[in-house]
Scaffold this motif. Structure first.
Motif, PDB file in Angstrom:
ATOM      1  N   PRO A 197      -6.689   9.631 -17.761  1.00 41.31           N
ATOM      2  CA  PRO A 197      -6.020  10.940 -17.840  1.00 41.31           C
ATOM      3  C   PRO A 197      -5.972  11.687 -16.522  1.00 41.31           C
ATOM      4  CG  PRO A 197      -8.187  11.100 -19.056  1.00 41.31           C
ATOM      5  CD  PRO A 197      -7.948   9.558 -18.753  1.00 41.31           C
ATOM      6  N   GLU A 198      -6.959  11.775 -15.695  1.00 44.36           N
ATOM      7  CA  GLU A 198      -7.036  12.441 -14.555  1.00 44.36           C
ATOM      8  C   GLU A 198      -5.913  11.949 -13.512  1.00 44.36           C
ATOM      9  OE1 GLU A 198     -10.939  12.486 -12.787  1.00 44.36           O
ATOM     10  OE2 GLU A 198     -11.775  13.349 -14.509  1.00 44.36           O
ATOM     11  N   LEU A 199      -5.835  10.626 -13.188  1.00 46.04           N
ATOM     12  CA  LEU A 199      -4.809  10.065 -12.385  1.00 46.04           C
ATOM     13  C   LEU A 199      -3.663  10.109 -12.909  1.00 46.04           C
ATOM     14  CD1 LEU A 199      -6.540   6.596 -11.352  1.00 46.04           C
ATOM     15  CD2 LEU A 199      -6.238   8.546  -9.824  1.00 46.04           C
ATOM     16  N   ALA A 200      -3.594   9.824 -14.307  1.00 47.82           N
ATOM     17  CA  ALA A 200      -1.997  10.013 -14.969  1.00 47.82           C
ATOM     18  C   ALA A 200      -1.526  11.791 -15.022  1.00 47.82           C
ATOM     19  CB  ALA A 200      -2.194   9.932 -16.434  1.00 47.82           C
ATOM     20  N   THR A 201      -2.490  12.478 -15.020  1.00 48.07           N
ATOM     21  CA  THR A 201      -2.230  13.752 -14.914  1.00 48.07           C
ATOM     22  C   THR A 201      -1.518  14.444 -13.441  1.00 48.07           C
ATOM     23  OG1 THR A 201      -3.690  14.682 -16.642  1.00 48.07           O
ATOM     24  CG2 THR A 201      -3.013  16.391 -14.941  1.00 48.07           C
ATOM     25  N   GLU A 202      -2.337  13.821 -12.400  1.00 45.92           N
ATOM     26  CA  GLU A 202      -1.893  14.246 -11.066  1.00 45.92           C
ATOM     27  C   GLU A 202      -0.752  13.632 -10.852  1.00 45.92           C
ATOM     28  OE1 GLU A 202      -1.647  15.604  -7.194  1.00 45.92           O
ATOM     29  OE2 GLU A 202      -3.162  16.229  -8.868  1.00 45.92           O
ATOM     30  N   LEU A 203      -0.248  12.306 -11.393  1.00 42.54           N
ATOM     31  CA  LEU A 203       0.887  11.526 -10.933  1.00 42.54           C
ATOM     32  C   LEU A 203       2.022  12.282 -11.908  1.00 42.54           C
ATOM     33  CD1 LEU A 203      -0.009   7.813 -11.310  1.00 42.54           C
ATOM     34  CD2 LEU A 203       0.560   8.993  -9.212  1.00 42.54           C
ATOM     35  N   ARG A 204       1.780  13.010 -12.909  1.00 45.43           N
ATOM     36  CA  ARG A 204       2.737  13.699 -13.601  1.00 45.43           C
ATOM     37  C   ARG A 204       3.094  14.957 -12.960  1.00 45.43           C
ATOM     38  NH1 ARG A 204       0.881  15.206 -19.170  1.00 45.43           N
ATOM     39  NH2 ARG A 204      -0.467  16.440 -18.151  1.00 45.43           N
ATOM     40  N   CYS A 262      -5.153   0.455 -12.388  1.00 50.49           N
ATOM     41  CA  CYS A 262      -3.640  -0.189 -11.905  1.00 50.49           C
ATOM     42  C   CYS A 262      -3.028   0.417 -13.098  1.00 50.49           C
ATOM     43  CB  CYS A 262      -3.661  -1.542 -11.690  1.00 50.49           C
ATOM     44  SG  CYS A 262      -2.016  -2.386 -11.612  1.00 50.49           S
ATOM     45  N   LEU A 263      -1.641   0.931 -12.794  1.00 50.29           N
ATOM     46  CA  LEU A 263      -0.605   1.418 -13.712  1.00 50.29           C
ATOM     47  C   LEU A 263       0.315   0.237 -14.030  1.00 50.29           C
ATOM     48  CD1 LEU A 263       0.295   4.274 -11.245  1.00 50.29           C
ATOM     49  CD2 LEU A 263      -0.019   4.687 -13.855  1.00 50.29           C
ATOM     50  N   THR A 264       0.131  -0.823 -13.411  1.00 50.02           N
ATOM     51  CA  THR A 264       1.087  -2.041 -13.509  1.00 50.02           C
ATOM     52  C   THR A 264       2.737  -1.501 -13.403  1.00 50.02           C
ATOM     53  OG1 THR A 264      -0.529  -2.829 -15.105  1.00 50.02           O
ATOM     54  CG2 THR A 264       1.293  -4.282 -14.714  1.00 50.02           C
ATOM     55  N   CYS A 265       2.761  -0.625 -12.515  1.00 47.49           N
ATOM     56  CA  CYS A 265       4.297  -0.188 -12.517  1.00 47.49           C
ATOM     57  C   CYS A 265       5.115  -1.057 -11.678  1.00 47.49           C
ATOM     58  CB  CYS A 265       4.193   1.056 -11.606  1.00 47.49           C
ATOM     59  SG  CYS A 265       3.595   1.053  -9.877  1.00 47.49           S
ATOM     60  N   ARG A 266       4.731  -2.185 -10.954  1.00 47.32           N
ATOM     61  CA  ARG A 266       5.119  -3.248 -10.137  1.00 47.32           C
ATOM     62  C   ARG A 266       6.018  -2.637  -8.968  1.00 47.32           C
ATOM     63  NH1 ARG A 266       7.662  -7.436 -14.824  1.00 47.32           N
ATOM     64  NH2 ARG A 266       5.964  -7.162 -16.428  1.00 47.32           N
ATOM     65  N   LEU A 271       0.738  -1.168   0.017  1.00 46.51           N
ATOM     66  CA  LEU A 271      -0.049   0.232  -0.066  1.00 46.51           C
ATOM     67  C   LEU A 271       0.682   1.433  -0.100  1.00 46.51           C
ATOM     68  CD1 LEU A 271      -2.366  -2.182   0.753  1.00 46.51           C
ATOM     69  CD2 LEU A 271      -3.167  -0.532   2.340  1.00 46.51           C
ATOM     70  N   ALA A 272       1.861   1.218   0.584  1.00 49.26           N
ATOM     71  CA  ALA A 272       2.789   2.430   0.808  1.00 49.26           C
ATOM     72  C   ALA A 272       3.334   2.782  -0.547  1.00 49.26           C
ATOM     73  CB  ALA A 272       3.836   2.094   1.762  1.00 49.26           C
ATOM     74  N   THR A 273       3.653   1.905  -1.267  1.00 50.03           N
ATOM     75  CA  THR A 273       4.374   2.109  -2.509  1.00 50.03           C
ATOM     76  C   THR A 273       3.346   2.432  -3.901  1.00 50.03           C
ATOM     77  OG1 THR A 273       4.968  -0.061  -3.047  1.00 50.03           O
ATOM     78  CG2 THR A 273       6.659   1.238  -1.776  1.00 50.03           C
ATOM     79  N   CYS A 274       2.124   1.861  -3.732  1.00 52.87           N
ATOM     80  CA  CYS A 274       1.202   2.042  -4.824  1.00 52.87           C
ATOM     81  C   CYS A 274       0.780   3.432  -5.113  1.00 52.87           C
ATOM     82  CB  CYS A 274      -0.019   1.258  -4.319  1.00 52.87           C
ATOM     83  SG  CYS A 274      -1.161   1.190  -5.740  1.00 52.87           S
ATOM     84  N   PRO A 275       1.149   3.983  -6.409  1.00 52.06           N
ATOM     85  CA  PRO A 275       0.858   5.256  -6.677  1.00 52.06           C
ATOM     86  C   PRO A 275      -0.701   5.622  -6.603  1.00 52.06           C
ATOM     87  CG  PRO A 275       2.360   4.399  -8.155  1.00 52.06           C
ATOM     88  CD  PRO A 275       1.896   3.250  -7.291  1.00 52.06           C
ATOM     89  N   THR A 276      -1.658   4.637  -7.054  1.00 46.76           N
ATOM     90  CA  THR A 276      -3.133   5.078  -7.160  1.00 46.76           C
ATOM     91  C   THR A 276      -3.617   4.911  -5.760  1.00 46.76           C
ATOM     92  OG1 THR A 276      -3.268   2.675  -7.501  1.00 46.76           O
ATOM     93  CG2 THR A 276      -3.461   4.250  -9.429  1.00 46.76           C
ATOM     94  N   TYR A 277      -3.285   3.968  -4.960  1.00 49.63           N
ATOM     95  CA  TYR A 277      -3.830   4.212  -3.670  1.00 49.63           C
ATOM     96  C   TYR A 277      -3.190   5.312  -2.862  1.00 49.63           C
ATOM     97  CZ  TYR A 277      -4.401   2.793   1.398  1.00 49.63           C
ATOM     98  OH  TYR A 277      -4.896   2.995   2.529  1.00 49.63           O
ATOM     99  N   ASN A 278      -1.878   5.695  -3.161  1.00 50.39           N
ATOM    100  CA  ASN A 278      -1.656   6.912  -2.594  1.00 50.39           C
ATOM    101  C   ASN A 278      -2.450   8.379  -2.964  1.00 50.39           C
ATOM    102  OD1 ASN A 278       0.514   5.860  -0.987  1.00 50.39           O
ATOM    103  ND2 ASN A 278       2.274   6.189  -2.529  1.00 50.39           N
ATOM    104  N   LEU A 279      -3.040   8.070  -4.316  1.00 53.31           N
ATOM    105  CA  LEU A 279      -3.732   9.150  -4.813  1.00 53.31           C
ATOM    106  C   LEU A 279      -5.382   9.082  -4.351  1.00 53.31           C
ATOM    107  CD1 LEU A 279      -2.816   9.638  -8.436  1.00 53.31           C
ATOM    108  CD2 LEU A 279      -2.440  11.079  -6.608  1.00 53.31           C
ATOM    109  N   THR A 280      -5.884   8.180  -4.325  1.00 53.74           N
ATOM    110  CA  THR A 280      -7.395   7.885  -4.184  1.00 53.74           C
ATOM    111  C   THR A 280      -7.607   7.464  -2.685  1.00 53.74           C
ATOM    112  OG1 THR A 280      -7.555   5.466  -4.329  1.00 53.74           O
ATOM    113  CG2 THR A 280      -7.677   7.035  -6.183  1.00 53.74           C
ATOM    114  N   GLY A 281      -6.629   6.726  -1.699  1.00 53.09           N
ATOM    115  CA  GLY A 281      -7.096   6.186  -0.361  1.00 53.09           C
ATOM    116  C   GLY A 281      -7.916   5.055  -0.603  1.00 53.09           C
ATOM    117  N   ASN A 282      -8.321   4.427  -1.696  1.00 54.06           N
ATOM    118  CA  ASN A 282      -9.301   3.310  -1.633  1.00 54.06           C
ATOM    119  C   ASN A 282      -8.353   2.096  -1.754  1.00 54.06           C
ATOM    120  OD1 ASN A 282     -11.098   1.491  -2.345  1.00 54.06           O
ATOM    121  ND2 ASN A 282     -12.272   2.973  -3.819  1.00 54.06           N
ATOM    122  N   GLU A 283      -8.929   1.242  -0.567  1.00 53.01           N
ATOM    123  CA  GLU A 283      -8.174   0.030  -0.737  1.00 53.01           C
ATOM    124  C   GLU A 283      -8.418  -0.847  -1.913  1.00 53.01           C
ATOM    125  OE1 GLU A 283      -6.587  -3.342   1.276  1.00 53.01           O
ATOM    126  OE2 GLU A 283      -6.817  -1.594   2.173  1.00 53.01           O
TER     127      GLU A 283
END
Length: 411
Positions: free
Chosen positions: A355-362, A75-79, A32-44
């Motif tokens: 696009p929304e998640l990608a823009t915030e991460l960028r 999921c970004l599949t960033c691994r 959870l600590a290293t997942c970018p989307t969880y860090n953005l949304t806080g949704n398990e």
């Protein structure tokens, strides 16, 4: 984790693999600590642990909803979760096995199908993508800013890659041209060619090689993706038999996929062994240069650098810090980048579909690069470079281009 895989899947090779992966997960939550989307949304359910729970339900025959699909799509599949996981859960393989089953249960709407079809018919084919890109670049000044910013500016290659080694080259290596990189920035492979020539290494291309297969494979057209892989193997094989030393990747996203050809084609009796050998020969450019005496290159660094480490390099290929170490050996000044383990939001076609998640991460990634106070920003993957440069006053470039320029100044 206890599992009860549905009978229709339980005894298949993919079902057995999925069950083995699920059983490794202990739901510890380190991911959870290293997942970018969880860090953005806080949704398990936007975390690896939550998505594994959803995939477990699917594989056990529980109903699948559009909500399930949306959480998996995000999921970004960033691994990054795999790098963090103490149990070595192969999360990306679980996705590759399970997501096609979700597609069967939850058909996509017409708009999504058309967009995916257009992408799959254009992006993997450079003879289609490049002319369309050139047309868009000509129209760029006439387009509204919101659209024009998404079109990469045209780069001019000062030296094309030649298939004949120069007289002083003692060694030969293959380089993958890929699908979108030749159109977006052909100077990357040209720069790699010049730098390696200084070390007595000639880069050659196989004209019939193309897309690595990742784009189709990760958009749930897995057979098409495997066919791209087979085509590349066929194109490279004669040159491998002639003694080509390595297959060099200048885009870390492609490198991650080609290094996995052996795993992805393991059940193909005609290609399994060749795929294994191709994967064993594949090296990211940083690995190639890292094995050479780069300290002897006549390099004159002109500026400080901040390196954005692509997920495909640090998590997919397990090469965190490799580029930074190499550039330091060549006397470049590297500025530290905070949270460099987090994804920039590019992730192949992710920035198109999310696009929304990608823009915030960028935005977050660019801020960390700016905070480094470096003169130039560099990366190792064409997708990250294009995504980040779209909204940056300080364009992101490939690190080999900076090395090439430093060599040119020195010589």
């Amino acid at each position: 984790m206890q599992t009860n895989i549905v009978e229709s899947l339980k005894h298949s090779p993919q079902g057995k693999e999925a069950e083995s992966i699920l059983r490794k997960c202990v739901h510890c939550g380190f991911c959870l600590a290293t997942c970018p989307t969880y860090n953005l949304t806080g949704n398990e359910l936007d975390s690896p642990r939550g998505r594994i729970y959803l995939l477990k339900q699917l594989l056990e025959g529980k109903p699948v909803s559009r909500s399930t699909q949306q959480h998996l799509d995000s999921c970004l599949t960033c691994r990054a979760c795999e790098t963090t996981c103490p149990s070595n859960v192969s999360y990306h393989r679980l996705l590759e096995i399970s997501v096609p089953l979700v597609e069967q249960e939850v058909p996509r709407n017409l708009k999504q199908r058309l967009l995916r079809s257009a992408i799959l018919k254009i992006l993997p084919y450079r003879n289609r993508f490049t002319p369309l890109l050139r047309s868009a670049q000509l129209l760029r000044p006439l387009l509204p800013p919101a659209l024009s910013h998404k079109i990469p500016t045209k780069q001019s290659s000062t030296q094309p890659i030649e298939n004949k080694p120069p007289p002083y080259a003692q060694r030969t290596m293959l380089v993958l041209e890929g699908c979108v990189q030749p159109g977006i920035d052909p100077t990357i492979n040209a720069a790699a060619t010049r730098v390696l020539n200084h070390l007595g290494i000639s880069l050659i291309t196989a004209p019939k090689a193309g897309c690595c297969g990742a784009l189709s494979y990760h958009l749930n057209q897995q057979q098409d993706g495997l066919n791209f892989m087979r085509r590349n193997i066929d194109a490279w094989w004669p040159l491998i038999e002639q003694g080509c030393e390595a297959i060099v990747m200048t885009a870390s996203g492609c490198g991650t996929t080609v290094k996995e050809y052996g795993e992805l084609l393991i059940n193909d009796p005609d290609y399994a062994e060749k795929a294994r050998q191709v994967s064993s020969l594949t090296m990211d450019l940083v690995e190639v240069l890292g094995n050479e005496t780069v300290e002897n290159l006549p390099i004159t660094p002109a500026s400080s650098l901040a390196f954005q480490c692509p997920c495909s390099l640090q998590h997919g290929q397990s090469l965190p810090g490799a580029v930074e170490a190499l550039l330091s050996r060549m006397r470049f000044e590297l500025k530290p980048v905070n949270d460099n383990h987090l994804c920039c939001g590019s992730a192949g076609t992710y920035s198109i579909f999310q696009p929304e998640l990608a823009t915030e991460l960028r935005h977050r990634k660019l801020q960390t690069l700016k905070n480094s106070k470096a003169d130039q920003f560099v990366s190792a993957n064409i997708g990250c470079i294009t995504h980040l440069s779209e909204n940056s006053d300080n364009p992101v470039r490939h690190w080999i281009q900076i090395v090439d320029e430093a060599l040119s100044v020195a010589t």
